[in-house]
Design a protein around this motif. Structure first.
Motif, mmCIF file in Angstrom:
data_model
loop_
_atom_site.group_PDB
_atom_site.id
_atom_site.type_symbol
_atom_site.label_atom_id
_atom_site.label_comp_id
_atom_site.label_asym_id
_atom_site.label_seq_id
_atom_site.Cartn_x
_atom_site.Cartn_y
_atom_site.Cartn_z
ATOM 1 N N LEU A 189 -64.901 31.755 11.700
ATOM 2 C CA LEU A 189 -63.630 31.043 11.530
ATOM 3 C C LEU A 189 -63.253 30.211 12.747
ATOM 4 C CD1 LEU A 189 -61.555 33.792 9.679
ATOM 5 C CD2 LEU A 189 -62.866 31.912 8.710
ATOM 6 N N ASN A 190 -64.051 30.297 13.823
ATOM 7 C CA ASN A 190 -63.901 29.425 14.996
ATOM 8 C C ASN A 190 -62.475 29.471 15.575
ATOM 9 O OD1 ASN A 190 -64.982 27.650 16.858
ATOM 10 N ND2 ASN A 190 -64.300 25.837 15.733
ATOM 11 N N VAL A 191 -61.946 30.690 15.755
ATOM 12 C CA VAL A 191 -60.575 30.829 16.253
ATOM 13 C C VAL A 191 -60.499 30.767 17.778
ATOM 14 C CG1 VAL A 191 -59.666 32.076 14.262
ATOM 15 C CG2 VAL A 191 -60.815 33.346 16.077
ATOM 16 N N LEU B 198 -53.270 37.309 14.271
ATOM 17 C CA LEU B 198 -52.892 37.645 15.652
ATOM 18 C C LEU B 198 -53.601 36.758 16.665
ATOM 19 C CD1 LEU B 198 -52.668 41.568 15.701
ATOM 20 C CD2 LEU B 198 -50.809 39.925 15.852
ATOM 21 N N THR B 199 -54.830 36.350 16.353
ATOM 22 C CA THR B 199 -55.571 35.474 17.258
ATOM 23 C C THR B 199 -54.932 34.088 17.312
ATOM 24 O OG1 THR B 199 -57.577 36.661 16.629
ATOM 25 C CG2 THR B 199 -57.872 34.647 17.857
ATOM 26 N N HIS B 200 -54.394 33.639 16.187
ATOM 27 C CA HIS B 200 -53.689 32.352 16.185
ATOM 28 C C HIS B 200 -52.418 32.425 17.029
ATOM 29 C CE1 HIS B 200 -55.771 29.433 13.693
ATOM 30 N NE2 HIS B 200 -56.140 30.420 12.884
ATOM 31 N N TRP B 201 -51.781 33.594 17.048
ATOM 32 C CA TRP B 201 -50.528 33.736 17.798
ATOM 33 C C TRP B 201 -50.752 34.098 19.261
ATOM 34 C CZ3 TRP B 201 -48.482 37.205 13.308
ATOM 35 C CH2 TRP B 201 -48.032 36.392 12.248
ATOM 36 N N PHE C 27 -57.176 40.017 19.113
ATOM 37 C CA PHE C 27 -58.283 40.840 18.613
ATOM 38 C C PHE C 27 -58.103 42.299 19.032
ATOM 39 C CE2 PHE C 27 -61.068 36.919 18.397
ATOM 40 C CZ PHE C 27 -61.168 36.940 17.020
ATOM 41 N N ILE C 28 -57.720 42.501 20.282
ATOM 42 C CA ILE C 28 -57.560 43.873 20.781
ATOM 43 C C ILE C 28 -56.348 44.540 20.128
ATOM 44 C CG2 ILE C 28 -57.235 45.296 22.840
ATOM 45 C CD1 ILE C 28 -58.734 43.173 24.421
#
Length: 299
Positions: free
Chosen positions: A36-38, A191-194, A200-201
């Motif tokens: 997804l290339n986040v 969560l990675t977008h925010w 991730f953790i």
């Protein structure tokens, strides 16, 4: 005898499906990261370094404990049998070991969480220089220190449930894991977008929290008909908790005052403050958790 023991073959197939789902839960962020290339490649590299550093504790301390005591619980108690149908001497021994084991990994995890918060930046600075310690690296390692606490508790609770669940219970758990896998991947993405790579953790902490809750529910139900309450191992001494809080506050202030761009003397002072707080924590542990200390010495 038949060539294949079909009861054990079906149980093995259940564990195989569970292992596949656990792989998604354990490495799911890698798939999200890749497909997804986040994150850009730079952030992925920092995340990998921090992830590998943080997981050293899990690999070298928690994994051997989990593997050894899975065998122990599987030998002492009979899979699929209720607690009242087991030998009561074996139940007493298993409950005592589980309680002390939970206490042991909880205190190791709390120690890493408390001291990891104030020493993440210094550790990364020594390991990789300013390239790691000036960006998102310290925040990642601080979050990973909290994640280690979840890993510690989940390892022991899951090793007990895996040693005792029958095929039907394993299959039911697989449905829970399937739903959890989907939720985990979605939460990782959002969560990675925010929050970037820290997300991730945080998603992993959520995942481990749900798995711990399931295992605790199983352990509580298993021992409900007996007089044993091994889950009290998750309740450390209030005085020890107070020492942890004080140590966290002191080392946090020490990091602000001495770390990490004020020279080597300031760093040594920061390390000295941490060593004193750690010594006070260990002394308190020896005074308040005498039963656990005896267990560690004897086992």
């Amino acid at each position: 005898q038949t060539f294949v023991n079909w009861k054990e073959a079906r149980l093995t197939w259940s564990f195989f499906k569970q292992s596949f789902l656990k792989q998604i839960l354990t490495e799911g962020e890698r798939y999200v990261m890749t497909f997804l290339n986040v994150l850009n490649f730079g952030d992925q590299g920092v995340y990998d370094i921090v992830n590998n550093l943080g997981s050293l504790v899990a690999r070298f301390i928690f994994l051997p404990i989990e593997e050894s005591f899975y065998v122990f619980f599987a030998k002492v108690l009979e899979r699929g049998k209720a607690v009242k149908d087991q030998k009561q001497d074996d139940v007493a021994m298993a409950a005592n070991v589980l309680e002390l084991l939970l206490k042991l990994v909880l205190l190791i995890g709390l120690t890493i969480t408390v001291f990891g918060y104030a020493y993440s930046q210094l550790a990364l600075d020594i390991y990789g220089g300013s390239m790691l310690s000036s960006g998102t690296g310290p925040d990642l390692l601080r979050c990973y220190s909290l994640y280690v606490l979840f890993l510690a508790v989940n390892g022991v609770t899951e090793c007990f449930t895996s040693a005792l669940m029958c095929k039907e219970e394993v299959d039911r758990y697989n449905f829970v894991m399937l739903a959890l896998s989907f939720i985990f991947l979605c939460i990782s993405y959002f969560l990675t977008h925010w929050y970037g790579s820290v997300g991730f953790i945080l998603a992993n902490c959520f995942n481990m929290g749900i798995r711990i809750a399931h295992s605790i529910h199983y352990i509580y139900g298993y021992f409900k008909e007996s007089t044993y309450r091994p889950l009290t191992g998750l309740l450390p001494s209030p005085f020890l908790l107070l020492v942890y809080i004080i140590s966290g506050v002191i080392t946090g202030f020490s990091e602000v005052l001495f770390c990490c761009d004020k020279g080597w003397m300031a760093r040594l002072l920061h390390v000295g403050v941490g060593a004193l707080c750690f010594a006070a924590t260990v002394v308190t542990m020896f005074c308040t958790e005498t039963k656990l200390i005896h267990f560690v010495r004897s086992q």
